[in-house]
Motif scaffolding. Structure first.
Motif, PDB file in Angstrom:
ATOM      1  N   GLU A  79      -7.583   0.359   1.325  1.00 16.12           N
ATOM      2  CA  GLU A  79      -6.978   0.025   2.632  1.00 16.12           C
ATOM      3  C   GLU A  79      -8.048  -0.338   3.676  1.00 16.12           C
ATOM      4  OE1 GLU A  79      -5.883   2.424   0.654  1.00 16.12           O
ATOM      5  OE2 GLU A  79      -3.783   1.863   0.392  1.00 16.12           O
TER       6      GLU A  79
ATOM      7  N   MET B 256      -2.997   3.317 -11.332  1.00 16.88           N
ATOM      8  CA  MET B 256      -1.718   2.959 -10.702  1.00 16.88           C
ATOM      9  C   MET B 256      -0.854   2.202 -11.715  1.00 16.88           C
ATOM     10  SD  MET B 256      -2.712   2.189  -6.735  1.00 16.88           S
ATOM     11  CE  MET B 256      -1.292   3.053  -6.039  1.00 16.88           C
TER      12      MET B 256
ATOM     13  N   THR C 209     -11.977  -4.031  -4.590  1.00 12.93           N
ATOM     14  CA  THR C 209     -12.520  -3.167  -5.642  1.00 12.93           C
ATOM     15  C   THR C 209     -14.045  -3.189  -5.573  1.00 12.93           C
ATOM     16  OG1 THR C 209     -12.876  -2.953  -8.027  1.00 12.93           O
ATOM     17  CG2 THR C 209     -12.239  -5.136  -7.233  1.00 12.93           C
TER      18      THR C 209
ATOM     19  N   ALA D 154     -12.293   5.672  -0.812  1.00  7.78           N
ATOM     20  CA  ALA D 154     -11.241   6.458  -1.479  1.00  7.78           C
ATOM     21  C   ALA D 154     -10.088   5.549  -1.875  1.00  7.78           C
ATOM     22  CB  ALA D 154     -10.733   7.548  -0.539  1.00  7.78           C
ATOM     23  N   GLY D 155     -10.001   4.402  -1.185  1.00  5.91           N
ATOM     24  CA  GLY D 155      -8.923   3.449  -1.487  1.00  5.91           C
ATOM     25  C   GLY D 155      -9.238   2.113  -0.853  1.00  5.91           C
TER      26      GLY D 155
ATOM     27  N   PHE E 295      -0.190   3.691   1.739  1.00  7.49           N
ATOM     28  CA  PHE E 295      -0.513   4.212   3.074  1.00  7.49           C
ATOM     29  C   PHE E 295      -0.421   3.096   4.105  1.00  7.49           C
ATOM     30  CE2 PHE E 295      -1.439   8.294   1.621  1.00  7.49           C
ATOM     31  CZ  PHE E 295      -2.399   8.298   0.612  1.00  7.49           C
TER      32      PHE E 295
ATOM     33  N   SER F  61       0.835  -1.208   0.000  1.00  8.40           N
ATOM     34  CA  SER F  61       0.000   0.000   0.000  1.00  8.40           C
ATOM     35  C   SER F  61       0.861   1.246   0.000  1.00  8.40           C
ATOM     36  CB  SER F  61      -0.883  -0.006   1.270  1.00  8.40           C
ATOM     37  OG  SER F  61      -1.481   1.268   1.467  1.00  8.40           O
TER      38      SER F  61
ATOM     39  N   TYR G 241      -2.222   3.132   7.423  1.00 14.40           N
ATOM     40  CA  TYR G 241      -3.662   2.821   7.571  1.00 14.40           C
ATOM     41  C   TYR G 241      -3.871   1.558   8.412  1.00 14.40           C
ATOM     42  CZ  TYR G 241      -7.267   5.354   4.940  1.00 14.40           C
ATOM     43  OH  TYR G 241      -8.228   6.258   4.528  1.00 14.40           O
TER      44      TYR G 241
ATOM     45  N   ASP H 150       1.412   6.464 -10.053  1.00 10.03           N
ATOM     46  CA  ASP H 150       0.193   6.569 -10.845  1.00 10.03           C
ATOM     47  C   ASP H 150       0.443   7.421 -12.090  1.00 10.03           C
ATOM     48  OD1 ASP H 150       0.532   8.874  -9.137  1.00 10.03           O
ATOM     49  OD2 ASP H 150      -1.422   9.514  -9.894  1.00 10.03           O
TER      50      ASP H 150
ATOM     51  N   ARG I 117      -5.331   2.798  -4.784  1.00 16.58           N
ATOM     52  CA  ARG I 117      -5.926   4.123  -4.674  1.00 16.58           C
ATOM     53  C   ARG I 117      -6.393   4.497  -6.081  1.00 16.58           C
ATOM     54  NH1 ARG I 117      -6.736   4.690   0.424  1.00 16.58           N
ATOM     55  NH2 ARG I 117      -6.905   6.941   0.244  1.00 16.58           N
ATOM     56  N   TYR I 118      -6.844   5.716  -6.208  1.00 15.31           N
ATOM     57  CA  TYR I 118      -7.170   6.232  -7.541  1.00 15.31           C
ATOM     58  C   TYR I 118      -8.214   5.346  -8.235  1.00 15.31           C
ATOM     59  CZ  TYR I 118      -2.691   8.212  -6.209  1.00 15.31           C
ATOM     60  OH  TYR I 118      -1.681   8.788  -5.488  1.00 15.31           O
TER      61      TYR I 118
END
Ligand SMILES: Nc1cc(-c2cccs2)n[nH]1
Length: 247
Positions: A146, A61, A88, A143-144, A9, A7, A12, A49, A114-115
């Motif tokens: 995680e 990504m 997802t 938003a992601g 992040f 990740s 998280y 990304d 992400r994204y």
């Protein structure tokens, strides 16, 4: 069980040091490894990304950092392969049944994106040699991935032998195969017997286990009908006795 998470992040996942999962890690039941995807992005800005081919909003990504990161994780045990789980909104539903399936796996690799997601060639590359599951934790967009990984690690981790004390086994979980499959848990009570004028249902103080079990099932059926009517339709008619049918 070994769990790897890649990740941008990793912070998280601090909650995985806490409570039930934290204790399972201390006891060696769960072995969680976190990886910072940007460690495999070699440009000065550690870019992960880029804009989507074909146009459209957001960013996708890049495949290179993911490919190098996943290869590094796989190298941790060349004789084995993890099950790759890609959170997802476009995935199969994450259910108690799937959590139980994952709890039987020796090694899971989570790839929260992400994204707008990860370049599709990445999972095509690994999907040719190991199980890659696209999984959704619900029909809403985060938003992601995680937070979705936190959900799945907790739902799977609590099922591992030794994690839940015998006092609260997972056998009676809502949705668990068996008597509670497609049924929601009914109301629960503890001391005091009366609180602000609210009494605990008499039957629960009766000590009559057969009647208590019957009452709990009735309440589970009522709550399921109220909150998740579609689950009742999925109930195996064989498991409904004539008493149930009168509810
Ligand atoms: N169920 C679910 C998964 C997700 C995301 C995963 C990765 C980015 S957004 N949203 N909702």
């Amino acid at each position: 069980m070994r769990v790897d998470v890649i990740s941008i992040f990793p912070e998280y996942f601090a909650p995985l040091d806490v409570s039930l999962i934290g204790k399972a890690r201390e006891r060696g039941i769960l072995d969680i490894h976190l990886h910072q995807l940007r460690d495999w992005a070699h440009d000065v800005h550690r870019t992960v990304d880029d804009t989507p081919y074909g146009g459209g909003p957001g960013m996708v990504m890049k495949p290179e950092p993911w490919g190098e990161a996943i290869d590094t994780v796989l190298a941790a045990d060349p004789a084995a392969q993890p099950r790759i789980i890609v959170p997802t909104p476009s995935g199969v539903p994450f259910t108690q049944k799937l959590a139980m399936e994952y709890a039987a796996e020796p090694w899971l690799l989570f790839t929260p994106a992400r994204y707008e997601g990860i370049d599709s060639r990445v999972m095509a590359e690994y999907g040719s040699r190991m199980r890659v599951d696209e999984v959704s934790v619900g029909d809403y967009v985060l938003a992601g991935g995680e937070v979705a990984v936190l959900v799945m690690v907790e739902a799977v981790g609590r099922l591992l032998p030794g994690v839940l004390g015998n006092a609260n086994s997972a056998v009676d979980d809502s949705f668990a195969p068996g008597a509670m499959e497609n049924l929601l848990e009914g109301p629960v009570y503890t001391k005091p017997p009366e609180w602000r004028g609210h009494e605990v249902p008499e039957i629960l103080l009766s000590g009559h286990h057969g009647k208590i079990a019957r009452w709990r099932r009735d309440e589970a059926l009522r709550r399921t009908a109220r909150n998740r009517l579609e689950l009742l339709a999925a109930l195996d008619p064989e498991t409904l006795d004539k008493h149930d049918r009168k509810l």
